[in-house]
Design a protein around this motif. Structure first.
Motif, PDB file in Angstrom:
ATOM      1  N   HIS A   1      22.961  46.751  53.919  1.00 30.23           N
ATOM      2  CA  HIS A   1      22.318  45.651  53.197  1.00 30.23           C
ATOM      3  C   HIS A   1      20.954  45.250  53.735  1.00 30.23           C
ATOM      4  CE1 HIS A   1      26.258  44.968  51.273  1.00 30.23           C
ATOM      5  NE2 HIS A   1      25.477  44.607  50.284  1.00 30.23           N
TER       6      HIS A   1
ATOM      7  N   PHE B   1      26.559  43.967  37.916  1.00 27.44           N
ATOM      8  CA  PHE B   1      25.399  43.300  37.327  1.00 27.44           C
ATOM      9  C   PHE B   1      25.118  43.861  35.933  1.00 27.44           C
ATOM     10  CE2 PHE B   1      20.865  42.927  36.463  1.00 27.44           C
ATOM     11  CZ  PHE B   1      20.620  41.593  36.733  1.00 27.44           C
TER      12      PHE B   1
ATOM     13  N   VAL C   1      20.474  44.508  43.432  1.00 24.95           N
ATOM     14  CA  VAL C   1      20.653  43.498  42.378  1.00 24.95           C
ATOM     15  C   VAL C   1      19.489  42.509  42.397  1.00 24.95           C
ATOM     16  CG1 VAL C   1      22.124  41.627  41.527  1.00 24.95           C
ATOM     17  CG2 VAL C   1      23.156  43.785  42.281  1.00 24.95           C
TER      18      VAL C   1
ATOM     19  N   ASP D   1      28.000  46.358  43.313  1.00 23.79           N
ATOM     20  CA  ASP D   1      27.333  45.149  42.813  1.00 23.79           C
ATOM     21  C   ASP D   1      26.398  45.478  41.649  1.00 23.79           C
ATOM     22  OD1 ASP D   1      28.664  43.716  44.760  1.00 23.79           O
ATOM     23  OD2 ASP D   1      26.950  43.683  46.138  1.00 23.79           O
ATOM     24  N   TYR D   2      25.728  46.624  41.733  1.00 24.55           N
ATOM     25  CA  TYR D   2      24.805  47.034  40.680  1.00 24.55           C
ATOM     26  C   TYR D   2      25.564  47.269  39.370  1.00 24.55           C
ATOM     27  CZ  TYR D   2      20.724  49.350  38.662  1.00 24.55           C
ATOM     28  OH  TYR D   2      19.646  49.665  37.886  1.00 24.55           O
TER      29      TYR D   2
ATOM     30  N   ASN E   1      25.745  49.106  47.599  1.00 24.03           N
ATOM     31  CA  ASN E   1      25.033  48.330  46.588  1.00 24.03           C
ATOM     32  C   ASN E   1      25.496  48.720  45.187  1.00 24.03           C
ATOM     33  OD1 ASN E   1      22.967  46.528  47.695  1.00 24.03           O
ATOM     34  ND2 ASN E   1      22.145  48.353  48.644  1.00 24.03           N
TER      35      ASN E   1
ATOM     36  N   TYR F   1      18.362  44.793  48.695  1.00 21.43           N
ATOM     37  CA  TYR F   1      19.538  44.646  47.851  1.00 21.43           C
ATOM     38  C   TYR F   1      19.151  44.921  46.402  1.00 21.43           C
ATOM     39  CZ  TYR F   1      23.772  42.356  46.079  1.00 21.43           C
ATOM     40  OH  TYR F   1      24.952  42.069  45.451  1.00 21.43           O
TER      41      TYR F   1
END
Length: 186
Positions: A56, A121, A65, A117-118, A114, A63
């Motif tokens: 991170h 999103f 996002v 989370d991507y 990541n 990051y």
């Protein structure tokens, strides 16, 4: 960031990317960073927390996002292009982080990415566009498809470059994007 923390993150990044998470001890990281092994545990509490910090905080572009949130135009067609090309560039610019994640297959290391989370999103974005009536596809399926396609192209480019020696990856992604737009936008 303190100098000691920076040294530990640099050493961990190098060793994780070269040897993998499982084959890198905190002792090796401490030696490479020029610190006591206990310092690593004071700073990060565990080896898995250190890996998460590397991914991170030491990623070239940070990051993903946060980066993508500033690029969204709310035009579904343009945003599909942004999602696809931004993710590819993120992987390319963070090759060390990618190599660390690819080498790790245990339950602990899988969650440090990541990409999860991507994908979430994008799913939320496509769900919103579906509710607005400008997108007709399955948000989860499309988000997962974009990540899978980009990750597949990138992985083959890294591990089997001869497959793409006469094919531009941009062309492959653009064909995929055009098809998504035709199928799922109004």
């Amino acid at each position: 960031m303190k100098e000691t923390e920076k040294q530990i993150l640099l050493a961990a990044t190098k060793l994780f990317s070269e040897n993998g998470y499982a084959n890198t001890s905190t002792k090796k990281i401490a030696d490479a960073a020029g610190v006591n092994e206990l310092t690593i545990f004071r700073q990060f509490k565990s080896k898995s927390n250190l890996l998460q910090a590397v991914i991170h905080h030491h990623a070239f572009e940070g990051y993903i996002v946060d980066k993508i949130a500033h690029l969204i135009t709310n035009d579904v067609k343009k945003d599909i292009e942004i999602f696809t090309h931004t993710y590819y560039l993120f992987l390319k610019n963070n090759i060390k982080m990618y190599l660390i994640q690819v080498r790790e297959t245990d339950d602990t290391s899988k969650r440090f990415t990541n990409t999860i989370d991507y994908t979430a999103f994008m799913k939320k974005y496509f769900q919103q566009k579906k509710e607005e009536g400008t997108f007709v596809g399955d948000p989860n399926l499309i988000s997962t498809s974009i990540v899978s396609m980009v990750m597949g192209i990138f992985t083959l480019k890294v591990y089997a470059p001869e497959i793409y020696h006469d094919t531009d990856y941009h062309d492959l992604m653009n064909i995929f994007i055009e098809n998504l737009i035709k199928l799922y936008t109004k």
